[in-house]
Design an enzyme around this catalytic site. Structure first.
Site, PDB file in Angstrom:
ATOM      1  N   GLU A   1      12.160  11.791  26.083  1.00  4.32           N
ATOM      2  CA  GLU A   1      12.495  12.821  25.101  1.00  4.32           C
ATOM      3  C   GLU A   1      12.168  14.156  25.747  1.00  4.32           C
ATOM      4  O   GLU A   1      11.015  14.386  26.147  1.00  4.32           O
ATOM      5  CB  GLU A   1      11.704  12.683  23.801  1.00  4.32           C
ATOM      6  CG  GLU A   1      12.166  13.687  22.762  1.00  4.32           C
ATOM      7  CD  GLU A   1      11.100  14.139  21.783  1.00  4.32           C
ATOM      8  OE1 GLU A   1       9.915  14.091  22.125  1.00  4.32           O
ATOM      9  OE2 GLU A   1      11.465  14.540  20.660  1.00  4.32           O
TER      10      GLU A   1
ATOM     11  N   ASP B   1       7.611  10.414  24.579  1.00  4.86           N
ATOM     12  CA  ASP B   1       7.542  11.592  23.720  1.00  4.86           C
ATOM     13  C   ASP B   1       7.299  12.871  24.527  1.00  4.86           C
ATOM     14  O   ASP B   1       6.349  12.932  25.311  1.00  4.86           O
ATOM     15  CB  ASP B   1       6.364  11.378  22.749  1.00  4.86           C
ATOM     16  CG  ASP B   1       6.312  12.391  21.639  1.00  4.86           C
ATOM     17  OD1 ASP B   1       7.236  12.402  20.820  1.00  4.86           O
ATOM     18  OD2 ASP B   1       5.346  13.168  21.591  1.00  4.86           O
TER      19      ASP B   1
ATOM     20  N   HIS C   1      13.734  10.727  13.561  1.00  2.00           N
ATOM     21  CA  HIS C   1      12.698  11.031  12.558  1.00  2.00           C
ATOM     22  C   HIS C   1      12.332  12.513  12.524  1.00  2.00           C
ATOM     23  O   HIS C   1      11.527  12.939  11.681  1.00  2.00           O
ATOM     24  CB  HIS C   1      11.462  10.189  12.863  1.00  2.00           C
ATOM     25  CG  HIS C   1      10.859  10.538  14.187  1.00  2.00           C
ATOM     26  ND1 HIS C   1      11.454  10.239  15.402  1.00  2.00           N
ATOM     27  CD2 HIS C   1       9.727  11.196  14.474  1.00  2.00           C
ATOM     28  CE1 HIS C   1      10.711  10.707  16.372  1.00  2.00           C
ATOM     29  NE2 HIS C   1       9.653  11.288  15.859  1.00  2.00           N
ATOM     30  N   ASP C   2      12.912  13.278  13.471  1.00  2.00           N
ATOM     31  CA  ASP C   2      12.625  14.723  13.522  1.00  2.00           C
ATOM     32  C   ASP C   2      13.783  15.559  13.009  1.00  2.00           C
ATOM     33  O   ASP C   2      13.673  16.792  12.963  1.00  2.00           O
ATOM     34  CB  ASP C   2      12.369  15.173  14.977  1.00  2.00           C
ATOM     35  CG  ASP C   2      11.082  14.628  15.544  1.00  2.00           C
ATOM     36  OD1 ASP C   2      11.017  14.475  16.782  1.00  2.00           O
ATOM     37  OD2 ASP C   2      10.160  14.326  14.764  1.00  2.00           O
TER      38      ASP C   2
ATOM     39  N   ASP D   1       7.090   3.681  21.470  1.00  2.00           N
ATOM     40  CA  ASP D   1       6.921   5.115  21.687  1.00  2.00           C
ATOM     41  C   ASP D   1       5.701   5.342  22.578  1.00  2.00           C
ATOM     42  O   ASP D   1       4.629   4.774  22.324  1.00  2.00           O
ATOM     43  CB  ASP D   1       6.716   5.838  20.341  1.00  2.00           C
ATOM     44  CG  ASP D   1       7.584   7.078  20.224  1.00  2.00           C
ATOM     45  OD1 ASP D   1       8.317   7.194  19.229  1.00  2.00           O
ATOM     46  OD2 ASP D   1       7.533   7.907  21.159  1.00  2.00           O
TER      47      ASP D   1
ATOM     48  N   ASP E   1       0.828  -1.217   0.000  1.00  2.00           N
ATOM     49  CA  ASP E   1       0.000   0.000   0.000  1.00  2.00           C
ATOM     50  C   ASP E   1       0.860   1.263   0.000  1.00  2.00           C
ATOM     51  O   ASP E   1       0.347   2.372   0.097  1.00  2.00           O
ATOM     52  CB  ASP E   1      -0.967   0.007   1.203  1.00  2.00           C
ATOM     53  CG  ASP E   1      -0.231   0.094   2.538  1.00  2.00           C
ATOM     54  OD1 ASP E   1      -0.919   0.167   3.583  1.00  2.00           O
ATOM     55  OD2 ASP E   1       1.022   0.080   2.540  1.00  2.00           O
TER      56      ASP E   1
ATOM     57  N   ASP F   1       5.060  -1.067   7.298  1.00  2.00           N
ATOM     58  CA  ASP F   1       4.186  -1.703   8.287  1.00  2.00           C
ATOM     59  C   ASP F   1       4.966  -2.706   9.131  1.00  2.00           C
ATOM     60  O   ASP F   1       6.153  -2.963   8.882  1.00  2.00           O
ATOM     61  CB  ASP F   1       3.005  -2.379   7.578  1.00  2.00           C
ATOM     62  CG  ASP F   1       3.462  -3.257   6.410  1.00  2.00           C
ATOM     63  OD1 ASP F   1       2.845  -3.182   5.334  1.00  2.00           O
ATOM     64  OD2 ASP F   1       4.466  -3.982   6.583  1.00  2.00           O
TER      65      ASP F   1
HETATM   66  O1  TEU Z   1       8.944  15.769  19.020  1.00  2.00           O
HETATM   67  C1  TEU Z   1       8.993  16.772  20.030  1.00  2.00           C
HETATM   68  C2  TEU Z   1       9.746  17.921  19.608  1.00  2.00           C
HETATM   69  O2  TEU Z   1      10.333  18.598  20.379  1.00  2.00           O
HETATM   70  C3  TEU Z   1       9.694  18.196  18.163  1.00  2.00           C
HETATM   71  O3  TEU Z   1       8.644  19.128  17.984  1.00  2.00           O
HETATM   72  C4  TEU Z   1      10.980  18.759  17.719  1.00  2.00           C
HETATM   73  O4  TEU Z   1      11.307  19.866  18.519  1.00  2.00           O
HETATM   74  C5  TEU Z   1      10.768  19.214  16.317  1.00  2.00           C
HETATM   75  O5  TEU Z   1      10.159  18.129  15.658  1.00  2.00           O
HETATM   76  C6  TEU Z   1      12.098  19.559  15.694  1.00  2.00           C
HETATM   77  O6  TEU Z   1      11.805  19.957  14.383  1.00  2.00           O
HETATM   78  C7  TEU Z   1       8.118  14.685  19.388  1.00  2.00           C
HETATM   79  C8  TEU Z   1       8.150  13.676  18.256  1.00  2.00           C
HETATM   80  O7  TEU Z   1       9.474  13.164  18.122  1.00  2.00           O
HETATM   81  C9  TEU Z   1       7.686  14.370  17.008  1.00  2.00           C
HETATM   82  O8  TEU Z   1       7.788  13.515  15.864  1.00  2.00           O
HETATM   83  C10 TEU Z   1       6.239  14.786  17.212  1.00  2.00           C
HETATM   84  O9  TEU Z   1       5.829  15.537  16.081  1.00  2.00           O
HETATM   85  C11 TEU Z   1       6.083  15.639  18.477  1.00  2.00           C
HETATM   86  O10 TEU Z   1       6.786  15.142  19.602  1.00  2.00           O
HETATM   87  C12 TEU Z   1       4.611  15.654  18.894  1.00  2.00           C
HETATM   88  O11 TEU Z   1       4.259  14.351  19.330  1.00  2.00           O
END
Ligand code: TEU
Length: 521
Positions: free
Chosen positions: A230, A187, A303-304, A96, A23, A27
């Site tokens: 985090e 998170d 991932h951020d 998470d 898809d 997954d």
């Molecule tokens: O990220 C928290 C966070 O601090 C992020 O907003 C970070 O500062 C920003 O992405 C940097 O560009 C956590 C998760 O890792 C993120 O993927 C989520 O979007 C966020 O919390 C809300 O759950």
């Protein structure tokens, strides 16, 4: 020594890891198909980003049911198969925990009896802004009241002052631990204590009380688990309190100091040049601050964040050397290293041409707000290309085939065209690849106590080209060097000649462009 102090964690963002049903979205079945790859890399723990039922407004960090699996990712039965597969290979699974907020489609949010499970006010009590642009207080037309959302409008913040909220979260956490899960990555967990009067939500007045209460209610009487908090805007001093084992709060924190050094003070999109001495000061502060109590997480990527080799290294001519050097420098620090999917391949930022190529709500909201405010679309796109979170979310590159072997369908976000050369199949077959370099570093952490337990001394703190530090334990010493430039450098380190045993790289203190080395004596 705790088990996680010699462990390495691998983060999987399931949406972009491997798609088993065609898809176009990764997954849990896709993860199951890649367990032997993870075992070959040698990681000890997998951190799995959200897979729960969600409207996917923030790619699953907006949860509408904490105790199930979103059909797009599979079922609880498939989850159990994944968990068993990891355990059978000697790996643990950390999931998470997103409990600062739920999705606005969680049944709790629309339950009249749970109104005080969230932050509702008749008018906004302060001018808090959302991390995803705009005000953090949203008018709900149905009730005429405002609710708080520090992230997207579809991520209303839970009211942790309410003991019913806390008990529901602890009960859910115990349910996952009873299912066999080995811990949680929590998170933005240092946002859960909020004081609307003083405007505080980072490290709020009751945060230590809540985390200790959670530890007592969830982890007490269990062993071999991991709690990773985090924590945006956490200081070294606060992290000593959070990670002091005697306080029984969390085991380690994800802090953001080093990933803010190339950004302006008010916005991640205000991109600045990174200076190596500033990076070394930050890492040195955290190494010294948690040397005698607590524990560091070590990461370049998740991932951020944009891809490390593009951000901190060179993703062109010297990509392989730079990716290896960044790994050597990070993994030989004191702390638990985290490998983000694709980092072990030296995956790079991706080419995003127009705003239509982006998917991430943070980027899309910023673009809309900035352009609305008069910013040049091209200038905003430049910042999104360098710092946008989608750089980390392009599909994992498994092969040189169509869509990098990620999916047989149409991927939810385009695959980076450089998968033709940068992919796991080629890397595993090449003993000199970034993949095997990570595998060797992980082996070293497992075999040399000086890496997990040794002390840390920064060397050449003011040098603008070379990152240098030593580690020592019971008379055994390491010297670690990283050339953060594209030019050859000869390093001078008092007491070291380069004739010592070379653990990484060749003898001698000369470093090629972007080269890392490590010595032992
Ligand atoms: O990220 C928290 C966070 O601090 C992020 O907003 C970070 O500062 C920003 O992405 C940097 O560009 C956590 C998760 O890792 C993120 O993927 C989520 O979007 C966020 O919390 C809300 O759950």
């Amino acid at each position: 020594m705790s088990w996680f102090q010699s462990a390495v964690v691998y983060q999987i963002y399931p949406r972009s890891f491997a798609d088993s049903d065609g898809d176009g979205i990764g997954d849990l079945g896709g993860v199951i198909g890649r367990l032997d790859y993870l075992a070959e890399l040698g990681v000890d723990v997998v951190w799995l980003s959200p897979f729960y039922p969600s409207p996917q407004d923030d790619n699953g960090y907006d949860i509408s049911d904490y105790q199930d699996v979103d059909p797009v990712f599979g079922t609880l039965e498939v989850f159990d198969e994944l968990l068993a597969g990891l355990h059978a290979r000697g790996m643990k699974l950390v999931i998470d925990l997103v409990v600062n907020h739920t999705s606005d489609e969680h049944p709790w949010f629309r339950d009249p009896a749970k109104r005080d499970w969230y932050w509702w006010r008749k008018t906004p009590p302060n001018d808090w802004r959302s991390f995803f642009s705009g005000p953090a207080w949203e008018l709900d037309p149905e009730s005429g009241e405002y609710y708080l959302h520090l992230f997207s409008r579809k991520q209303p913040d839970l009211n942790w002052e309410n003991p019913e909220v806390r008990e529901a979260i602890y009960s859910m956490m115990r349910w996952w631990l009873d299912r066999g899960v080995d811990g949680f990555r929590m998170d933005v967990i240092n946002l859960i204590s909020k004081d609307l009067a003083t405007g505080v939500y980072f490290n709020g007045p009751r945060i230590h009380e809540f985390l200790h209460e959670m530890h007592e209610a969830v982890f007490e009487g269990r062993s071999g688990l991991l709690a990773v908090g985090e924590m945006p805007n956490v200081s070294v001093e606060e992290a000593r309190l959070y990670t002091d084992p005697a306080r029984r709060e969390v085991d380690m924190v994800f802090q953001f100091e080093h990933v803010a050094l190339d950004q302006g003070p008010d916005s991640k999109w205000d991109i600045r040049a990174l200076e190596l001495p500033a990076l070394k000061r930050s890492f040195g502060r955290w190494q010294a601050g948690l040397a005698d109590v607590g524990w560091n997480s070590l990461y370049w990527d998740n991932h951020d964040q944009p891809r490390a080799v593009s951000r901190f290294g060179d993703d062109g001519e010297h990509r392989v050397a730079a990716a290896k050097m960044l790994a050597t420098v990070l993994h030989l620090h004191r702390g638990t290293p985290y490998v983000y999917q694709g980092e072990e391949l030296g995956m790079t930022n991706a080419p995003f041409n127009t705003i239509e190529d982006f998917r991430d709500i943070e980027s899309l909201n910023h673009y809309a707000e900035a352009v609305e405010g008069g910013a040049s679309p091209d200038d905003v796109l430049l910042a999104l290309r360098k710092m946008g979170r989608d750089n980390a979310r392009t599909p994992m590159q498994w092969t040189s085939a169509r869509h990098a072997g990620f999916t047989s369908g149409e991927p939810w976000i385009p695959v980076n065209p450089n998968h033709a050369a940068i992919n796991a199949e080629a890397a595993v077959a090449d003993p000199d690849s970034v993949f095997h370099h990570y595998r060797r570093l992980i082996e070293l952490r497992h075999s040399l106590p000086v890496i997990a337990r040794g002390d840390f001394t920064m060397r050449l703190p003011d040098d603008e080209r070379v990152y240098a530090f030593t580690r020592s334990l019971d008379g055994e010493e390491l010297l670690v060097l990283g050339n953060f430039t594209g030019d050859p450098v000869v390093v001078e380190i008092e007491g070291w000649t380069g004739a010592e045993e070379a653990l990484i790289g060749s003898p001698g203190l000369a470093l090629g462009p972007w080269e890392g080395k490590a010595f032992r004596r």
